[in-house]
Design an enzyme around this catalytic site. Sequence first.
Site, PDB file in Angstrom:
ATOM      1  N   ASP A  16       0.838  -1.197   0.000  1.00  0.00           N
ATOM      2  CA  ASP A  16       0.000   0.000   0.000  1.00  0.00           C
ATOM      3  C   ASP A  16       0.874   1.249   0.000  1.00  0.00           C
ATOM      4  OD1 ASP A  16      -2.352  -1.412  -0.140  1.00  0.00           O
ATOM      5  OD2 ASP A  16      -2.575  -1.561   2.025  1.00  0.00           O
ATOM      6  N   LYS A  37       0.681  -7.996  -2.431  1.00  0.00           N
ATOM      7  CA  LYS A  37      -0.636  -7.529  -2.882  1.00  0.00           C
ATOM      8  C   LYS A  37      -0.521  -6.117  -3.458  1.00  0.00           C
ATOM      9  CE  LYS A  37      -4.082  -6.169  -0.064  1.00  0.00           C
ATOM     10  NZ  LYS A  37      -4.795  -5.004  -0.599  1.00  0.00           N
ATOM     11  N   ASP A  64      -5.338  -6.822  -6.125  1.00  0.00           N
ATOM     12  CA  ASP A  64      -6.534  -6.543  -5.318  1.00  0.00           C
ATOM     13  C   ASP A  64      -7.249  -5.297  -5.851  1.00  0.00           C
ATOM     14  OD1 ASP A  64      -8.390  -6.604  -3.265  1.00  0.00           O
ATOM     15  OD2 ASP A  64      -7.066  -5.624  -1.821  1.00  0.00           O
ATOM     16  N   LYS A  66     -10.523  -5.398  -6.505  1.00  0.00           N
ATOM     17  CA  LYS A  66     -11.919  -5.538  -6.058  1.00  0.00           C
ATOM     18  C   LYS A  66     -12.875  -5.191  -7.198  1.00  0.00           C
ATOM     19  CE  LYS A  66     -10.912  -4.696  -1.158  1.00  0.00           C
ATOM     20  NZ  LYS A  66      -9.501  -4.322  -1.145  1.00  0.00           N
ATOM     21  N   HIS A  68     -15.764  -4.790  -9.712  1.00  0.00           N
ATOM     22  CA  HIS A  68     -17.221  -4.706  -9.497  1.00  0.00           C
ATOM     23  C   HIS A  68     -17.792  -3.890 -10.653  1.00  0.00           C
ATOM     24  CE1 HIS A  68     -20.659  -3.855  -6.376  1.00  0.00           C
ATOM     25  NE2 HIS A  68     -21.106  -4.346  -7.511  1.00  0.00           N
ATOM     26  N   ASP A  69     -18.336  -4.588 -11.642  1.00  0.00           N
ATOM     27  CA  ASP A  69     -18.862  -3.891 -12.820  1.00  0.00           C
ATOM     28  C   ASP A  69     -19.796  -4.868 -13.523  1.00  0.00           C
ATOM     29  OD1 ASP A  69     -19.139  -2.134 -15.079  1.00  0.00           O
ATOM     30  OD2 ASP A  69     -17.148  -1.333 -14.657  1.00  0.00           O
ATOM     31  N   ILE A  70     -20.239  -4.523 -14.723  1.00  0.00           N
ATOM     32  CA  ILE A  70     -21.114  -5.462 -15.442  1.00  0.00           C
ATOM     33  C   ILE A  70     -20.281  -6.694 -15.830  1.00  0.00           C
ATOM     34  CG2 ILE A  70     -22.748  -3.710 -16.246  1.00  0.00           C
ATOM     35  CD1 ILE A  70     -21.315  -3.849 -18.999  1.00  0.00           C
ATOM     36  N   PRO A  71     -20.931  -7.870 -15.956  1.00  0.00           N
ATOM     37  CA  PRO A  71     -20.185  -9.110 -16.195  1.00  0.00           C
ATOM     38  C   PRO A  71     -19.176  -9.045 -17.336  1.00  0.00           C
ATOM     39  CG  PRO A  71     -22.476  -9.608 -15.719  1.00  0.00           C
ATOM     40  CD  PRO A  71     -22.384  -8.115 -15.808  1.00  0.00           C
ATOM     41  N   THR A  73     -17.525  -6.561 -18.634  1.00  0.00           N
ATOM     42  CA  THR A  73     -16.361  -5.717 -18.328  1.00  0.00           C
ATOM     43  C   THR A  73     -15.431  -6.426 -17.347  1.00  0.00           C
ATOM     44  OG1 THR A  73     -17.740  -3.790 -18.701  1.00  0.00           O
ATOM     45  CG2 THR A  73     -15.717  -3.418 -17.472  1.00  0.00           C
ATOM     46  N   THR A 128     -13.509  -5.062   6.010  1.00  0.00           N
ATOM     47  CA  THR A 128     -13.221  -5.180   7.440  1.00  0.00           C
ATOM     48  C   THR A 128     -13.177  -3.816   8.135  1.00  0.00           C
ATOM     49  OG1 THR A 128     -10.904  -5.282   6.834  1.00  0.00           O
ATOM     50  CG2 THR A 128     -11.956  -7.356   7.372  1.00  0.00           C
ATOM     51  N   GLN A 198      -8.662  -0.293  11.001  1.00  0.00           N
ATOM     52  CA  GLN A 198      -9.270  -1.624  10.984  1.00  0.00           C
ATOM     53  C   GLN A 198     -10.106  -1.807  12.251  1.00  0.00           C
ATOM     54  OE1 GLN A 198      -9.412  -3.405   8.463  1.00  0.00           O
ATOM     55  NE2 GLN A 198      -7.469  -3.624   7.366  1.00  0.00           N
ATOM     56  N   GLY A 218      -0.512  -5.222   5.986  1.00  0.00           N
ATOM     57  CA  GLY A 218       0.075  -4.037   5.365  1.00  0.00           C
ATOM     58  C   GLY A 218       0.897  -3.242   6.350  1.00  0.00           C
ATOM     59  N   ARG A 219       0.259  -2.225   6.955  1.00  0.00           N
ATOM     60  CA  ARG A 219       0.985  -1.236   7.755  1.00  0.00           C
ATOM     61  C   ARG A 219       1.881  -1.781   8.859  1.00  0.00           C
ATOM     62  NH1 ARG A 219      -4.372   2.214   8.147  1.00  0.00           N
ATOM     63  NH2 ARG A 219      -5.126   0.079   7.921  1.00  0.00           N
TER      64      ARG A 219
HETATM   65  O1  C5P Z   1      -2.464  -1.943   6.612  1.00  0.00           O
HETATM   66  P1  C5P Z   1      -3.442  -3.072   6.785  1.00  0.00           P
HETATM   67  O2  C5P Z   1      -2.809  -4.318   7.376  1.00  0.00           O
HETATM   68  O3  C5P Z   1      -4.691  -2.642   7.501  1.00  0.00           O
HETATM   69  O4  C5P Z   1      -3.851  -3.444   5.291  1.00  0.00           O
HETATM   70  C1  C5P Z   1      -4.870  -4.362   4.985  1.00  0.00           C
HETATM   71  C2  C5P Z   1      -4.968  -4.512   3.500  1.00  0.00           C
HETATM   72  O5  C5P Z   1      -6.052  -5.405   3.217  1.00  0.00           O
HETATM   73  C3  C5P Z   1      -5.270  -3.226   2.743  1.00  0.00           C
HETATM   74  O6  C5P Z   1      -4.550  -3.278   1.504  1.00  0.00           O
HETATM   75  C4  C5P Z   1      -6.762  -3.268   2.484  1.00  0.00           C
HETATM   76  O7  C5P Z   1      -7.124  -2.640   1.282  1.00  0.00           O
HETATM   77  C5  C5P Z   1      -7.014  -4.770   2.377  1.00  0.00           C
HETATM   78  N1  C5P Z   1      -8.368  -5.234   2.699  1.00  0.00           N
HETATM   79  C6  C5P Z   1      -9.011  -4.986   3.894  1.00  0.00           C
HETATM   80  N2  C5P Z   1     -10.271  -5.462   4.120  1.00  0.00           N
HETATM   81  C7  C5P Z   1     -10.897  -6.196   3.200  1.00  0.00           C
HETATM   82  C8  C5P Z   1     -10.266  -6.462   1.978  1.00  0.00           C
HETATM   83  C9  C5P Z   1      -8.988  -5.972   1.771  1.00  0.00           C
HETATM   84  O8  C5P Z   1      -8.432  -4.359   4.756  1.00  0.00           O
HETATM   85  N3  C5P Z   1     -12.079  -6.722   3.447  1.00  0.00           N
END
Ligand code: C5P
Length: 241
Positions: A16, A37, A64, A66, A68-71, A73, A128, A198, A218-219
Amino acid sequence: MNRKEELAKRIIVALDVGSREEALLLIGQLEDVEIFKMGIRLFTAEGPALLNEIKTSRKKVFLDLKLHDIPNTVAGAVKVAVRYGVHMLTLHSSGGREMMERAADAAKEEAEKEGTEKPLLLAVTVLTSLKSEQLHEIGMTADPARQVIKLAKLAREAGADGLVCSPQEIEIVKQEIGKDFLVVSPGIRPSWAAAQDQKRIMTPSLAFQKGADYLVIGRPIIEAASPQKAFLRIVEESKCP
Ligand code: C5P
């Protein structure tokens, strides 16, 4: 491969960051990480050229976006992702059955045509970062866990390989959808890291014990003074049944 090495391969690091330089620096530092990712921020900044670079560094990409569009596309985007050798990719299960079916067919057909591995299609259910009150605000009145199960069933029927869900839902998904349906969990925080935005978090060790196949972190890793040390500390602290 010993147990810890096997566990390390199941921790996906979220790149990220906003530039190719930052991403490649992290990839270089995190030599034991197998899957990185790439989300919408980095993809928007650096796009497919960086996908190719990551691939040549012999790392796997979890794209990642995600979708989300018409099938039609979404199916088109999935085909292009297969050509880039993407290992995993996400689509929103709320895009519906037909969208997911077309995506699954496109992944299979294109992989056969290219002679490559079919990417794993992972359905996104409920982000989440959303709590019940916030879900209410967007008209989702079902309990988040029930909503995850409903969407997970639909995703499995439509041909997805697994789903992305909060660690709180790992057990119920494995019970109700089946052990072989992959569960990838973000919202992971070691006890020594801040929760940030989160809301439904769990430690890596507990998430593995509950049955997660992969964790996305991530972080706590990428913002650590030493990403490699943070990653190794997480692997060291993780236990798996
Ligand atoms: O920094 P952190 O550990 O919170 O990053 C979580 C990663 O997971 C981010 O890239 C976020 O976009 C992704 N993610 C999420 N929740 C979801 C799907 C993906 O946090 N349901």
